[in-house]
Design an enzyme around this catalytic site. Sequence first.
Site, PDB file in Angstrom:
ATOM      1  CG  HIS A 209      -1.953  -1.065   1.261  1.00  0.00           C
ATOM      2  ND1 HIS A 209      -3.243  -0.941   0.792  1.00  0.00           N
ATOM      3  CD2 HIS A 209      -1.869  -2.336   1.735  1.00  0.00           C
ATOM      4  CE1 HIS A 209      -3.906  -2.067   0.994  1.00  0.00           C
ATOM      5  NE2 HIS A 209      -3.083  -2.938   1.557  1.00  0.00           N
TER       6      HIS A 209
ATOM      7  CG  ASN B  22      -7.870  -4.416   1.354  1.00  0.00           C
ATOM      8  OD1 ASN B  22      -7.209  -3.400   1.577  1.00  0.00           O
ATOM      9  ND2 ASN B  22      -7.342  -5.626   1.378  1.00  0.00           N
TER      10      ASN B  22
ATOM     11  CG  HIS C 151      -2.361  -1.484  14.893  1.00  0.00           C
ATOM     12  ND1 HIS C 151      -2.348  -2.776  14.396  1.00  0.00           N
ATOM     13  CD2 HIS C 151      -2.119  -1.593  16.225  1.00  0.00           C
ATOM     14  CE1 HIS C 151      -2.119  -3.609  15.390  1.00  0.00           C
ATOM     15  NE2 HIS C 151      -1.977  -2.938  16.493  1.00  0.00           N
TER      16      HIS C 151
HETATM   17 FE1  HDE Z   1      -2.535  -4.902   5.476  1.00  0.00          FE
HETATM   18  N1  HDE Z   1      -0.696  -4.156   5.883  1.00  0.00           N
HETATM   19  N2  HDE Z   1      -1.877  -6.742   5.975  1.00  0.00           N
HETATM   20  N3  HDE Z   1      -4.330  -5.729   4.951  1.00  0.00           N
HETATM   21  N4  HDE Z   1      -3.199  -3.126   4.951  1.00  0.00           N
HETATM   22  C1  HDE Z   1      -0.334  -2.872   5.725  1.00  0.00           C
HETATM   23  O1  HDE Z   1       0.827  -1.619   7.313  1.00  0.00           O
HETATM   24  C2  HDE Z   1      -0.750  -7.003   6.646  1.00  0.00           C
HETATM   25  C3  HDE Z   1      -4.682  -7.029   5.019  1.00  0.00           C
HETATM   26  C4  HDE Z   1      -4.463  -2.786   4.599  1.00  0.00           C
HETATM   27  O2  HDE Z   1      -3.169   3.392   4.141  1.00  0.00           O
HETATM   28  C5  HDE Z   1       1.020  -2.566   6.300  1.00  0.00           C
HETATM   29  O3  HDE Z   1       1.138   0.578   7.698  1.00  0.00           O
HETATM   30  C6  HDE Z   1      -0.674  -8.402   6.965  1.00  0.00           C
HETATM   31  C7  HDE Z   1      -6.105  -7.200   4.881  1.00  0.00           C
HETATM   32  C8  HDE Z   1      -4.527  -1.392   4.231  1.00  0.00           C
HETATM   33  O4  HDE Z   1      -1.553   3.210   5.605  1.00  0.00           O
HETATM   34  C9  HDE Z   1       1.441  -3.913   6.904  1.00  0.00           C
HETATM   35  C10 HDE Z   1      -1.802  -8.967   6.439  1.00  0.00           C
HETATM   36  C11 HDE Z   1      -6.594  -5.938   4.719  1.00  0.00           C
HETATM   37  C12 HDE Z   1      -3.238  -0.913   4.394  1.00  0.00           C
HETATM   38  C13 HDE Z   1       0.260  -4.791   6.576  1.00  0.00           C
HETATM   39  C14 HDE Z   1      -2.555  -7.919   5.825  1.00  0.00           C
HETATM   40  C15 HDE Z   1      -5.473  -5.036   4.757  1.00  0.00           C
HETATM   41  C16 HDE Z   1      -2.433  -2.012   4.847  1.00  0.00           C
HETATM   42  C17 HDE Z   1       1.990  -1.906   5.362  1.00  0.00           C
HETATM   43  C18 HDE Z   1      -2.224 -10.415   6.436  1.00  0.00           C
HETATM   44  C19 HDE Z   1      -8.058  -5.514   4.506  1.00  0.00           C
HETATM   45  C20 HDE Z   1      -2.749   0.478   4.123  1.00  0.00           C
HETATM   46  C21 HDE Z   1       2.120  -0.480   5.837  1.00  0.00           C
HETATM   47  C22 HDE Z   1      -2.061 -11.093   7.650  1.00  0.00           C
HETATM   48  C23 HDE Z   1      -8.921  -5.803   5.599  1.00  0.00           C
HETATM   49  C24 HDE Z   1      -2.935   1.370   5.308  1.00  0.00           C
HETATM   50  C25 HDE Z   1       1.324  -0.409   7.029  1.00  0.00           C
HETATM   51  C26 HDE Z   1      -2.507   2.775   4.983  1.00  0.00           C
HETATM   52  C27 HDE Z   1      -1.075  -1.905   5.168  1.00  0.00           C
HETATM   53  C28 HDE Z   1       0.224  -6.073   6.957  1.00  0.00           C
HETATM   54  C29 HDE Z   1      -3.777  -8.152   5.128  1.00  0.00           C
HETATM   55  C30 HDE Z   1      -5.638  -3.620   4.581  1.00  0.00           C
HETATM   56  C31 HDE Z   1       2.759  -4.448   6.500  1.00  0.00           C
HETATM   57  C32 HDE Z   1       0.463  -9.063   7.717  1.00  0.00           C
HETATM   58  C33 HDE Z   1      -6.891  -8.517   4.955  1.00  0.00           C
HETATM   59  C34 HDE Z   1      -5.760  -0.621   3.775  1.00  0.00           C
HETATM   60  O5  HDE Z   1       1.601  -3.818   8.280  1.00  0.00           O
END
Ligand code: HDE
Length: 717
Positions: A74, A147, A338
């Site tokens: 993202h 999402n 978070h």
């Molecule tokens: Fe994320 N995801 N994600 N994700 N995610 C990040 O956090 C992660 C997942 C989502 O505009 C990271 O700050 C793991 C689902 C959004 O700043 C990180 C898993 C959904 C955003 C991270 C998922 C999301 C992130 C990267 C699976 C929808 C952007 C930078 C276990 C419900 C937030 C950060 C923004 C961002 C990890 C799966 C949505 C790396 C480990 C499911 C909208 O922490």
Amino acid sequence: MKKKNEKNEKLDQLSQHTEDGRGHKLTTNQGVPINDNQHTLSVGDRGPSLLEDIIFQEKMTHFDHERIPERVVHPRGSGAHGVFEAYESMAKYTKADFLSKAGKKTPVFVRFSTVVGFRGSSDLARDVRGFATKFYTDQGNYDLVANNMPVFFIQDAMKFPDLVHSIKPEPHHEMPQATAAHDTFWDFASLMPESTHVLMWIMSGRGIPRSYRMMEGFGVHTFKWINDKGKVTLVKLHWKPVLGVHGVVWDEAQKISGMDPDFHRRDLWEAIEKGQYPEFELGVQMVAEKDEHKFNFDLLDPTKIIPEEEVPVKIIGKMTLNRNPDNFFAETEQVAFHPGHIVPGIDFTNDPLLQGRLFSYIDTQLKRLGGPNFHEIPINRPIAPQHNNQREGHMRQQINRGRTAYDPNTLADGYPAQAKEKDGGFTSHTEKIDAHKVRARSKSFTDYFSQATLFYNSQTKAEKQQIIDAFSFELGKVENEDIRKRMVGQLTQVDKGLAEGISKNLGFKTPAGPQKPVQRGVPADANPSDYEPLKKKQKVKIDPALSMERSLKKTVKTRKIGFLIGEGVDEESLLKMRAALLAEGAVVEIIGTHLGEFETASGKHLKADKSLSTAGSVLYDALFVPAGKRSIQQLKGQGKALVFLNEAYKHYKPIAMEGEARELLGMLHFGNRSTTELEEDGVIVQEKGHSDLALKFTTAIAQHRFWYRTGVDEIPA
Ligand code: HDE
């Protein structure tokens, strides 16, 4: 003056905002006035620079450190401030204060994003979109990190690094950028049948949204709501855009990426600047705790939706985005979301993907923002006061007075003191769990295809074709034929027609079926065949909410209409149509054969907003060619004007032509048909002065696209 919301005023009070420096002298970061910002200090005007030039050193050091690591996923995003207003009290289900009464307003900050592309990549990549909202509630910050698709690729967080490594550019040459269309991703996906459902969503128009303002948002996981009596309700959260859900077509997406890679960012920014505030309603699907096991899938499985036909979405409030950020870096880049930022009344379920996210987001902020004090960055700061014994760390802003930073204490009379639950203290839901410590996946997660089929079957004919074309493009970019075939083999489980359509495009015989999936997470003492993919009987065969075309919102609000003009344009024709469209809330841009002033047929002057060389039809929702003998004569001589119209037709967009503009028809690929036939296909052609032209055109725009118009494939544009 820009409108300020509560959060903004609060931030200003904390004196974190500075104006643009007007009326002030240039200074160093230490506040020392600078009298020369043009030259380094050197020995003579042709000699070496001096180390003692502290002004140069400070400026350059700061510059050298201006970048922070981009988000690992993202990284490319756009933010906006706004407000959430609850429609009614949800206190029966949750003690979350921001949902406690009708009319309660809570400031928010939203960041929309793509997932795969780097920070500078195109907005129009085929990808999932992030839709993360920070609610600055009176009980502390609540982040709904969502999402635009309700399901995810994987069921267990353990697989997230693998997924991301496979979809990012390949590590040896760092290509391709911002796309899944390469071998490593499809290698992974074809071995992970659980990703099939989300692939259907990504290959649909949802993977290439028309606008951030026209996307749904989904919390994906099932969460818990808890009321003041401790009663649990299982919930799935949805954002529903008031303008409806819209996508572009793939040919458009690729061209927009070249013409305006900031298309979504610009669209969001401009809509807010114009006062056309994006609005999203918050919806909730609620399931009583006792009904958790009533579904033919597991509510803890993040690759499943609850069909809206089974549990309706109750709309409970509205978010309005009404202010652009003042500074991209300070706000949009530094905002830290978070899923673990929750407030009393909300709790987690044991969804293994959610559980893993609860670790990952804090960890990633520590790296990205450089330490444990990222909550003090203004955009992350809660409105609710914070008192605790945490101290020090990189870039600490708060200056805590007093001697005590521990609990229990007597020196500060025992403060800060624990809140009681009745005073709003956060309490986790007391869930009884009696199980072995294992590394395993629940059998209830093994139905990988039924909901992918439900999604496919819920699409219209045009939408199904879009999915076939999208898979054909993505897999067509895969070099390894085994991977292509393995993937199509998997898709035979979704729909035979889908697999056949793709096989035809890829030039091979449709595989008979899927390859045996790799067995993951099967306990050592289990029978592996128990973990074979299942296909359970579905209660719902078609869910109209899954189709964008079936759930169309007929409105022209904020739609961007391009007017093609040359010198001598008929002023009346132009102004009448413009007035009619503006009255309906559309946006009009005049695209001239050149930039600058144009003389109309009646000798008046008007200015073009864009020219044929700075714009493209892909940047508009519909086109109008006003009357005017000379104007049309000029447009006829401009190949680019003809491309504009042919392309708009190819992309199923409404077109209107008045008076002499009809002469262009003979030069267009779709023009050689009767007016009635054209009108059925959303091309409205009229003599000058017909009173219903504007009405017919706005009605056509409200339909958005004419998916079933004839001759589209033959257009070479
Ligand atoms: Fe994320 N995801 N994600 N994700 N995610 C990040 O956090 C992660 C997942 C989502 O505009 C990271 O700050 C793991 C689902 C959004 O700043 C990180 C898993 C959904 C955003 C991270 C998922 C999301 C992130 C990267 C699976 C929808 C952007 C930078 C276990 C419900 C937030 C950060 C923004 C961002 C990890 C799966 C949505 C790396 C480990 C499911 C909208 O922490």
